[in-house]
Design a protein around this motif. Structure first.
Motif, PDB file in Angstrom:
ATOM      1  N   GLU A 274       0.877  -1.164   0.000  1.00  0.00           N
ATOM      2  CA  GLU A 274       0.000   0.000   0.000  1.00  0.00           C
ATOM      3  C   GLU A 274       0.913   1.211   0.000  1.00  0.00           C
ATOM      4  O   GLU A 274       1.415   1.646   1.034  1.00  0.00           O
ATOM      5  N   ASP A 275       1.174   1.737  -1.174  1.00  0.00           N
ATOM      6  CA  ASP A 275       2.140   2.810  -1.316  1.00  0.00           C
ATOM      7  C   ASP A 275       1.548   4.091  -0.758  1.00  0.00           C
ATOM      8  O   ASP A 275       0.666   4.696  -1.362  1.00  0.00           O
ATOM      9  N   LEU A 276       2.071   4.510   0.379  1.00  0.00           N
ATOM     10  CA  LEU A 276       1.495   5.686   1.021  1.00  0.00           C
ATOM     11  C   LEU A 276       1.732   6.943   0.203  1.00  0.00           C
ATOM     12  O   LEU A 276       1.006   7.915   0.340  1.00  0.00           O
ATOM     13  N   HIS A 277       2.792   6.910  -0.630  1.00  0.00           N
ATOM     14  CA  HIS A 277       3.023   8.082  -1.486  1.00  0.00           C
ATOM     15  C   HIS A 277       1.909   8.255  -2.512  1.00  0.00           C
ATOM     16  O   HIS A 277       1.647   9.366  -2.971  1.00  0.00           O
ATOM     17  N   LEU A 278       1.243   7.137  -2.898  1.00  0.00           N
ATOM     18  CA  LEU A 278       0.175   7.224  -3.884  1.00  0.00           C
ATOM     19  C   LEU A 278      -1.110   7.760  -3.288  1.00  0.00           C
ATOM     20  O   LEU A 278      -2.087   7.937  -3.994  1.00  0.00           O
ATOM     21  N   ARG A 279      -1.133   7.987  -1.985  1.00  0.00           N
ATOM     22  CA  ARG A 279      -2.302   8.622  -1.399  1.00  0.00           C
ATOM     23  C   ARG A 279      -2.396  10.092  -1.806  1.00  0.00           C
ATOM     24  O   ARG A 279      -3.445  10.700  -1.657  1.00  0.00           O
ATOM     25  N   SER A 280      -1.328  10.651  -2.273  1.00  0.00           N
ATOM     26  CA  SER A 280      -1.323  12.044  -2.706  1.00  0.00           C
ATOM     27  C   SER A 280      -0.547  12.146  -4.007  1.00  0.00           C
ATOM     28  O   SER A 280       0.231  11.253  -4.363  1.00  0.00           O
ATOM     29  N   ALA A 281      -0.781  13.205  -4.729  1.00  0.00           N
ATOM     30  CA  ALA A 281      -0.125  13.414  -6.018  1.00  0.00           C
ATOM     31  C   ALA A 281      -0.164  14.905  -6.344  1.00  0.00           C
ATOM     32  O   ALA A 281      -1.016  15.644  -5.839  1.00  0.00           O
ATOM     33  N   PRO A 282       0.754  15.376  -7.200  1.00  0.00           N
ATOM     34  CA  PRO A 282       0.674  16.772  -7.654  1.00  0.00           C
ATOM     35  C   PRO A 282      -0.668  17.049  -8.326  1.00  0.00           C
ATOM     36  O   PRO A 282      -1.282  16.157  -8.924  1.00  0.00           O
ATOM     37  N   LEU A 283      -1.121  18.268  -8.234  1.00  0.00           N
ATOM     38  CA  LEU A 283      -2.443  18.634  -8.739  1.00  0.00           C
ATOM     39  C   LEU A 283      -2.613  18.264 -10.203  1.00  0.00           C
ATOM     40  O   LEU A 283      -3.632  17.683 -10.602  1.00  0.00           O
ATOM     41  N   ILE A 284      -1.628  18.586 -11.042  1.00  0.00           N
ATOM     42  CA  ILE A 284      -1.765  18.328 -12.473  1.00  0.00           C
ATOM     43  C   ILE A 284      -1.793  16.824 -12.752  1.00  0.00           C
ATOM     44  O   ILE A 284      -2.473  16.354 -13.682  1.00  0.00           O
ATOM     45  N   THR A 285      -1.091  16.034 -11.916  1.00  0.00           N
ATOM     46  CA  THR A 285      -1.102  14.572 -12.093  1.00  0.00           C
ATOM     47  C   THR A 285      -2.499  14.014 -11.830  1.00  0.00           C
ATOM     48  O   THR A 285      -2.977  13.125 -12.544  1.00  0.00           O
ATOM     49  N   LEU A 286      -3.152  14.531 -10.812  1.00  0.00           N
ATOM     50  CA  LEU A 286      -4.508  14.071 -10.512  1.00  0.00           C
ATOM     51  C   LEU A 286      -5.465  14.422 -11.648  1.00  0.00           C
ATOM     52  O   LEU A 286      -6.335  13.630 -12.012  1.00  0.00           O
TER      53      LEU A 286
END
Length: 462
Positions: A274-286
């Protein structure tokens, strides 16, 4: 927007929406009320009413209730036809009581409105018109034909003809008004409940897809190390078994299959546990993730992201909420559906808020619908041009409602308009504009980041 309302719309029959137990309880209350009124009129008020006939009318209601209890379970949900027949019976029984007790000179004649209101809240318009039409006929007949209301001394109690006519008009207006009012409110409530159900299903589906991605990523990470060990061991065995061709071929096969497993897992997921970094992302990536399913639909998608001031040059890293991704995806789908060639996805941020605009070069929203966009099942009749351009499209309804509901659930404010979003922008940006604005605190994690990039694998819920 793809029409998700097929089979769910309010035009469908609302069958099975009234429990038999509910009607039975309401009828017992009516029986108690009618019995109390008859007793009070004959004993306390000393009115000469035909108690025997009135008791027979109330008895008919009691018998029907008892039969319903005996032959049907309390938890039975009545179909529309059954509810209609029940209401017609109740209306006729009540009209008979009013006939025996003075007609419109009896103030309880107002209770004729009750079956009509229940019908408007539970049945189709056609059935409600039948109940309302019968109520109009009965009230009109009772205004002329009824047994006079007398005292025990023989005096007739009746209102002046003008008052009777006024009471008749008031009941007529009440029947029409309450039927329309109750039907409209119930229809909107029903539409909203169906739309919310679809919204929850869409959000659950998005969450399931996100969870599935985490499971695949976890499998890829967990199996990566043993596969690498197998690969290393098979390579060493190949060197040691050069003089034994049969065993050497087996070790080569093991190495090839390990490579194949690695490639399969690589194509399914790359993140690990469960990659905790994938819980968030840069705005443009989302935004790009939300637009991914619509990049190959023949329209050009343009992405732009910038802070409102030089102090806001750093792009915010926001939480990857499923409702945000799915809501934006629906807005982008609507823009791609109607765009002539171009769709612009602009993101901006300031110290306290984040704004995303979805714009296209299409015809824009219908002006007469701007105030209602985002309501469930909002439709308009297609013009000939619309029918030729998009024969499969039936209207802006559930899709935009789901987008608006999900985004507002995440803390956003959603607005729809036509024309250029800002002065000075390209003139071709005069199609539909959907603007979504969040407080920065609603999307940005309060933590600087997870202390450990990988969390523990979660058990799969069956």
């Amino acid at each position: 927007m793809s029409d998700m309302s097929t089979g769910i719309g309010v035009s469908s029959a609302r069958q099975g929406v009234v429990r038999l137990r509910t009607l039975i309880i309401l009828r017992w209350l009516a029986i108690l009320g009618q019995g109390a009124a008859i007793f009070a009129a004959s004993q306390s008020l000393e009115l000469a009413i035909p108690v025997g006939l009135c008791a027979a009318a109330v008895g008919a209601l009691i018998v029907s209730n008892v039969l319903a209890i005996v032959f049907y379970p309390d938890n039975r949900w009545l179909a529309e036809r059954e509810v209609l027949l029940t209401l017609l019976f109740d209306l006729s029984q009540l009209a008979l009581l009013v006939y025996l007790t003075g007609g419109l000179n009896n103030p309880f004649a107002l209770l004729i409105l009750a079956p009509v209101t229940v019908s408007a809240m539970t049945l189709r318009t056609r059935s409600t018109m039948l109940v309302g039409g019968l109520a109009v006929i009965l009230i009109s007949a009772l205004s002329v034909y009824h047994l006079p209301l007398r005292t025990v001394q023989g005096a007739i109690l009746e209102m002046p003809p003008l008052f009777v006519a006024g009471f008749w008009v008031a009941i007529m207006i009440g029947i029409v008004f309450l039927a329309i009012y109750a039907g409209r409110v119930t229809s909107e409530t029903y539409s909203m409940s169906q739309a919310l159900m679809a919204t929850q299903m869409a959000l659950a589906r998005e969450q399931k897809l996100t969870d599935l991605g985490g499971v695949v990523a976890a499998a890829a990470h967990e199996l990566g190390t043993p596969l690498a060990t197998i690969k290393l061991a098979s390579a060493e065995l190949q060197e040691e078994l050069q003089d034994q061709p049969d065993l050497h071929e087996d070790t080569m096969l093991i190495s090839e299959q390990a490579d194949r497993c690695r490639d399969i897992l690589h194509s399914m997921g790359r993140a690990g546990k469960e990659d905790l970094h994938l819980r968030s992302a840069p705005l443009i990536t989302l935004i790009e993730e939300a637009a991914e399913p619509h990049k190959d639909r023949g329209k050009s998608l343009h992405f732009d992201a910038a802070g409102d001031t030089q102090d806001d040059a750093r792009m915010p890293v926001i939480l990857r909420k499923p409702e945000v991704i799915h809501g934006l995806r629906n807005l982008i789908q609507n823009a791609v559906d109607f765009a002539a060639q171009e769709v612009w996805l602009d993101a901006s941020w300031a110290e306290n808020h984040i704004t995303i605009r979805v714009m296209d070069d299409g015809p824009g929203y219908p002006v007469d619908m701007l105030g209602r966009i985002g309501e469930p099942f909002v439709r308009r009749r297609k013009s000939l041009q619309d029918a030729i351009a998009r024969p499969e499209y039936e209207g802006m309804g559930l899709g935009l409602f789901i987008a608006k509901t999900l985004l507002e659930r995440s803390g956003a404010k959603v607005s729809f308009e036509n024309g250029a979003a800002e002065s000075g922008q390209q003139l071709e940006r005069r199609g539909a504009i959907a603007e979504v604005t969040w407080p920065l605190s609603a999307l940005v994690s309060t933590q600087d980041g997870p202390s450990d990039a990988l969390g523990q694998n979660q058990p799969i819920q069956i």
